[in-house]
Motif scaffolding. Structure first.
Motif, PDB file in Angstrom:
ATOM      1  N   LYS A   4      15.991  -5.703  14.658  1.00  8.44           N
ATOM      2  CA  LYS A   4      14.926  -5.806  13.668  1.00  8.44           C
ATOM      3  C   LYS A   4      13.804  -4.859  14.070  1.00  8.44           C
ATOM      4  N   VAL A   5      13.047  -4.390  13.097  1.00 11.77           N
ATOM      5  CA  VAL A   5      11.905  -3.526  13.398  1.00 11.77           C
ATOM      6  C   VAL A   5      10.635  -4.182  12.881  1.00 11.77           C
ATOM      7  N   MET A   6       9.589  -4.064  13.671  1.00 10.67           N
ATOM      8  CA  MET A   6       8.267  -4.512  13.265  1.00 10.67           C
ATOM      9  C   MET A   6       7.368  -3.284  13.205  1.00 10.67           C
ATOM     10  N   ASP A   7       6.950  -2.917  12.016  1.00 17.65           N
ATOM     11  CA  ASP A   7       6.100  -1.746  11.807  1.00 17.65           C
ATOM     12  C   ASP A   7       4.687  -2.198  11.495  1.00 17.65           C
ATOM     13  N   LEU A   8       3.735  -1.665  12.238  1.00 12.96           N
ATOM     14  CA  LEU A   8       2.319  -1.907  11.964  1.00 12.96           C
ATOM     15  C   LEU A   8       1.695  -0.584  11.564  1.00 12.96           C
ATOM     16  N   PHE A   9       1.385  -0.435  10.293  1.00 15.23           N
ATOM     17  CA  PHE A   9       0.753   0.770   9.773  1.00 15.23           C
ATOM     18  C   PHE A   9      -0.716   0.465   9.464  1.00 15.23           C
ATOM     19  N   PHE A  10      -1.624   1.184  10.125  1.00 21.71           N
ATOM     20  CA  PHE A  10      -3.041   1.098   9.782  1.00 21.71           C
ATOM     21  C   PHE A  10      -3.324   2.226   8.794  1.00 21.71           C
TER      22      PHE A  10
ATOM     23  N   CYS B 226       3.466   7.908   1.692  1.00 24.64           N
ATOM     24  CA  CYS B 226       2.926   9.195   1.246  1.00 24.64           C
ATOM     25  C   CYS B 226       2.921   9.280  -0.276  1.00 24.64           C
ATOM     26  N   GLU B 227       3.997   8.823  -0.897  1.00 22.70           N
ATOM     27  CA  GLU B 227       4.087   8.862  -2.356  1.00 22.70           C
ATOM     28  C   GLU B 227       2.998   8.014  -2.998  1.00 22.70           C
ATOM     29  N   LEU B 228       2.637   6.915  -2.355  1.00 33.63           N
ATOM     30  CA  LEU B 228       1.600   6.025  -2.863  1.00 33.63           C
ATOM     31  C   LEU B 228       0.194   6.470  -2.475  1.00 33.63           C
ATOM     32  N   GLU B 229       0.082   7.632  -1.817  1.00 31.38           N
ATOM     33  CA  GLU B 229      -1.206   8.183  -1.379  1.00 31.38           C
ATOM     34  C   GLU B 229      -1.913   7.273  -0.375  1.00 31.38           C
ATOM     35  N   LEU B 230      -1.134   6.709   0.514  1.00 37.74           N
ATOM     36  CA  LEU B 230      -1.681   5.909   1.602  1.00 37.74           C
ATOM     37  C   LEU B 230      -1.671   6.761   2.862  1.00 37.74           C
ATOM     38  N   THR B 231      -2.832   6.936   3.452  1.00 38.56           N
ATOM     39  CA  THR B 231      -2.964   7.771   4.644  1.00 38.56           C
ATOM     40  C   THR B 231      -2.754   6.928   5.897  1.00 38.56           C
ATOM     41  N   ILE B 232      -1.803   7.341   6.711  1.00 36.75           N
ATOM     42  CA  ILE B 232      -1.506   6.614   7.946  1.00 36.75           C
ATOM     43  C   ILE B 232      -2.501   7.054   9.020  1.00 36.75           C
ATOM     44  N   LYS B 233      -3.321   6.126   9.467  1.00 36.76           N
ATOM     45  CA  LYS B 233      -4.317   6.422  10.498  1.00 36.76           C
ATOM     46  C   LYS B 233      -3.800   6.088  11.901  1.00 36.76           C
ATOM     47  N   LYS B 234      -2.964   5.074  11.965  1.00 36.94           N
ATOM     48  CA  LYS B 234      -2.465   4.624  13.261  1.00 36.94           C
ATOM     49  C   LYS B 234      -1.168   3.858  13.023  1.00 36.94           C
ATOM     50  N   VAL B 235      -0.251   3.920  13.969  1.00 35.97           N
ATOM     51  CA  VAL B 235       1.059   3.284  13.801  1.00 35.97           C
ATOM     52  C   VAL B 235       1.500   2.653  15.116  1.00 35.97           C
ATOM     53  N   LYS B 236       2.139   1.502  14.994  1.00 37.13           N
ATOM     54  CA  LYS B 236       2.878   0.911  16.111  1.00 37.13           C
ATOM     55  C   LYS B 236       4.217   0.427  15.554  1.00 37.13           C
ATOM     56  N   VAL B 237       5.286   1.034  16.024  1.00 34.08           N
ATOM     57  CA  VAL B 237       6.631   0.698  15.561  1.00 34.08           C
ATOM     58  C   VAL B 237       7.445   0.236  16.763  1.00 34.08           C
TER      59      VAL B 237
ATOM     60  N   LYS C  91     -19.026   6.899   2.110  1.00 36.49           N
ATOM     61  CA  LYS C  91     -18.681   5.653   2.774  1.00 36.49           C
ATOM     62  C   LYS C  91     -17.313   5.779   3.425  1.00 36.49           C
ATOM     63  N   PRO C  92     -17.191   5.421   4.694  1.00 39.20           N
ATOM     64  CA  PRO C  92     -15.877   5.490   5.337  1.00 39.20           C
ATOM     65  C   PRO C  92     -14.880   4.617   4.577  1.00 39.20           C
ATOM     66  N   PRO C  93     -13.649   5.097   4.404  1.00 41.54           N
ATOM     67  CA  PRO C  93     -12.671   4.304   3.651  1.00 41.54           C
ATOM     68  C   PRO C  93     -12.310   3.026   4.393  1.00 41.54           C
ATOM     69  N   ASP C  94     -12.030   1.981   3.638  1.00 37.86           N
ATOM     70  CA  ASP C  94     -11.587   0.729   4.235  1.00 37.86           C
ATOM     71  C   ASP C  94     -10.221   0.924   4.881  1.00 37.86           C
ATOM     72  N   VAL C  95     -10.019   0.266   6.015  1.00 34.59           N
ATOM     73  CA  VAL C  95      -8.753   0.347   6.745  1.00 34.59           C
ATOM     74  C   VAL C  95      -7.979  -0.953   6.534  1.00 34.59           C
ATOM     75  N   PHE C  96      -6.690  -0.812   6.226  1.00 33.52           N
ATOM     76  CA  PHE C  96      -5.836  -1.974   6.008  1.00 33.52           C
ATOM     77  C   PHE C  96      -4.668  -1.934   6.982  1.00 33.52           C
ATOM     78  N   LEU C  97      -4.220  -3.122   7.358  1.00 29.38           N
ATOM     79  CA  LEU C  97      -3.045  -3.251   8.219  1.00 29.38           C
ATOM     80  C   LEU C  97      -1.861  -3.676   7.365  1.00 29.38           C
ATOM     81  N   LEU C  98      -0.831  -2.833   7.348  1.00 31.49           N
ATOM     82  CA  LEU C  98       0.422  -3.152   6.679  1.00 31.49           C
ATOM     83  C   LEU C  98       1.419  -3.607   7.748  1.00 31.49           C
ATOM     84  N   LYS C  99       1.759  -4.890   7.721  1.00 30.14           N
ATOM     85  CA  LYS C  99       2.744  -5.442   8.665  1.00 30.14           C
ATOM     86  C   LYS C  99       4.070  -5.577   7.931  1.00 30.14           C
ATOM     87  N   PHE C 100       5.051  -4.835   8.435  1.00 32.56           N
ATOM     88  CA  PHE C 100       6.316  -4.715   7.724  1.00 32.56           C
ATOM     89  C   PHE C 100       7.456  -5.011   8.691  1.00 32.56           C
ATOM     90  N   CYS C 101       8.294  -5.980   8.336  1.00 32.23           N
ATOM     91  CA  CYS C 101       9.420  -6.353   9.190  1.00 32.23           C
ATOM     92  C   CYS C 101      10.710  -6.304   8.379  1.00 32.23           C
TER      93      CYS C 101
END
Length: 412
Positions: free
Chosen positions: A149-155, A131-142, A105-115
């Motif tokens: 201020k920075v707005m990070d969108l990690f998929f 990386c330490e939490l074993e979260l694989t970054i599939k896509k990023v918008k920084v 089953k394809p892994p579920d994708v989550f959006l981490l919105k971090f400001c």
């Protein structure tokens, strides 16, 4: 008789710092298993200094001598390696593969919105936590706002498959809070559809000259001046030493993920390794001997197939990643690209190493994007980092390009 799960992977840690630890794997075989195991070892930041592989096509035995660090999480590494090995029936000794019973089953994708409020090195610190939490970054918008201020969108996908739980989300929030302190403004995690990270056609997202050079899949007769490549790669094939196998001999300079690059190439060509030996000699020179055969159980005798595989191996070892500094209007942009396996898996720790190189050079990131694009009939993971030049870029462009390349190759 079957084999106990604890005996599938055995890790013998080094007694002295600097000596290699030994990872022994004994399990049912499948094409591409070596690639999957090497990817995990690379993700955990280990360097393989020696390796032996043997299989009869049904059962395999692999030994890797690796150099770790005091921070290496050996118990978690063992768990991930065991999870990658095919299952077997302990009652009958008949092996079977999970993929044959049910497609994964394809892994579920989550959006981490971090400001949060910006600072130098922040992006690398956040990436290190993921990386330490074993979260694989599939896509990023920084992106960076005018008020610093920075707005990070990690998929992201979660190797532990627990991101749907509040406990896991709170764990991620706690780790990010610890690394950012009072600079954190907000942090949200929500599930999104897998189409968000899907590969896109991208024939026009880069200048043609850059695209042709960075994503050329042919082995060039002569590399352009200033190309970032590994040197002295030799790949030869011999069909005279075995009645049923083709011997592939590779001599090259070691780099981070070298064995992974070889294994992923053979996996994409559906090549089975029956026996292999890998070792590093003096001055980082590597010698690899692989006895291989095709999926039909025969050696490779077709000259065109031999040439195709030889050229691809040479290319993947000379340029396992593509790195370039380009102009984006009046600004400076770093481009890094790596090929994606046919299975859809990308190279681990690339964004981690890029941001680490920037942190070491004390260079800010104005914006960053990661996406997958189909270029030249092949899927690529492309990293675009717009450099924060502020009052001017104090570090020469060639230094940035070279430092990122060395970090990715493990030559820093």
């Amino acid at each position: 008789m079957g084999i106990l799960q604890d005996d599938v992977v055995i890790i013998t840690q080094a007694e002295k710092e600097g000596d290699p630890s030994v990872i022994t794997i004994n399990c049912p075989d499948k094409t591409g298993l070596g690639c999957d195991l090497c990817r995990i070892i690379l993700f955990f930041g280990l360097s393989i200094v020696r390796g032996d592989v043997s299989t009869d096509g049904k059962w395999c035995y692999l030994v890797f001598w690796v150099i770790g660090s005091p921070e290496t999480r050996w118990a978690l590494l063992k768990k991930r390696l065991v999870g990658t090995c095919p299952s077997c029936s302990s009652a009958s000794g008949i092996s079977f593969y999970r993929s044959e019973l049910q497609p994964p089953k394809p892994p579920d994708v989550f959006l981490l919105k971090f400001c949060c409020y910006d600072r130098r090195g922040l992006l690398h610190d956040v990436t290190g936590v993921l990386c330490e939490l074993e979260l694989t970054i599939k896509k990023v918008k920084v992106s960076t706002t005018p008020d610093d201020k920075v707005m990070d969108l990690f998929f992201i996908t979660d190797t532990r498959e627990l991101m749907h739980t509040n406990k896991r989300k709170e764990e991620v929030y706690g780790y990010l809070k610890e690394v950012t302190g009072n600079a954190m403004i907000s942090c949200e995690i929500e599930m999104v559809g897998p189409e968000i990270t899907a590969c896109s056609q991208a024939s026009s997202f880069l200048p043609t000259a850059i695209t042709e050079d960075m994503f050329d899949l042919e082995m060039p007769k002569e590399l352009r001046s200033g190309s970032l490549t590994s040197k002295s790669v030799s790949v030869t094939m011999d069909n005279t030493l075995s009645p049923s196998h083709t011997l592939v001999q590779i001599i090259c300079i070691d780099h981070k993920g070298l064995l992974y690059d070889i294994m992923r190439t053979l996996k994409d060509y559906n090549i089975q390794i029956s026996y292999g030996r890998f070792s590093i000699k003096q001055k980082k020179h590597c010698e690899i001997d692989l006895f291989i055969m095709q999926a039909d159980g025969k050696k490779i005798v077709d000259p065109s197939k031999q040439n195709a595989l030889t050229s691809r191996l040479q290319l993947e070892l000379i340029r396992p990643l593509r790195v370039a500094i380009v102009n984006r209007g009046p600004d400076t942009e770093l481009l890094v690209a790596n090929p994606v396996e046919l299975s859809g898996k990308g190279r681990p720790l690339v964004f981690h190493d890029i941001t680490l190189a920037f942190k070491m050079l004390d260079i800010g990131v104005f914006s960053a994007k990661i996406g997958r694009h189909l270029i030249g009939g092949r899927e690529w993971e492309v990293y675009r980092v717009l450099i924060d030049e502020g009052d001017g870029l104090s570090v020469p462009r060639s230094t940035i390009e070279g430092q990122v390349w060395k970090m990715l190759m493990g030559w820093e």
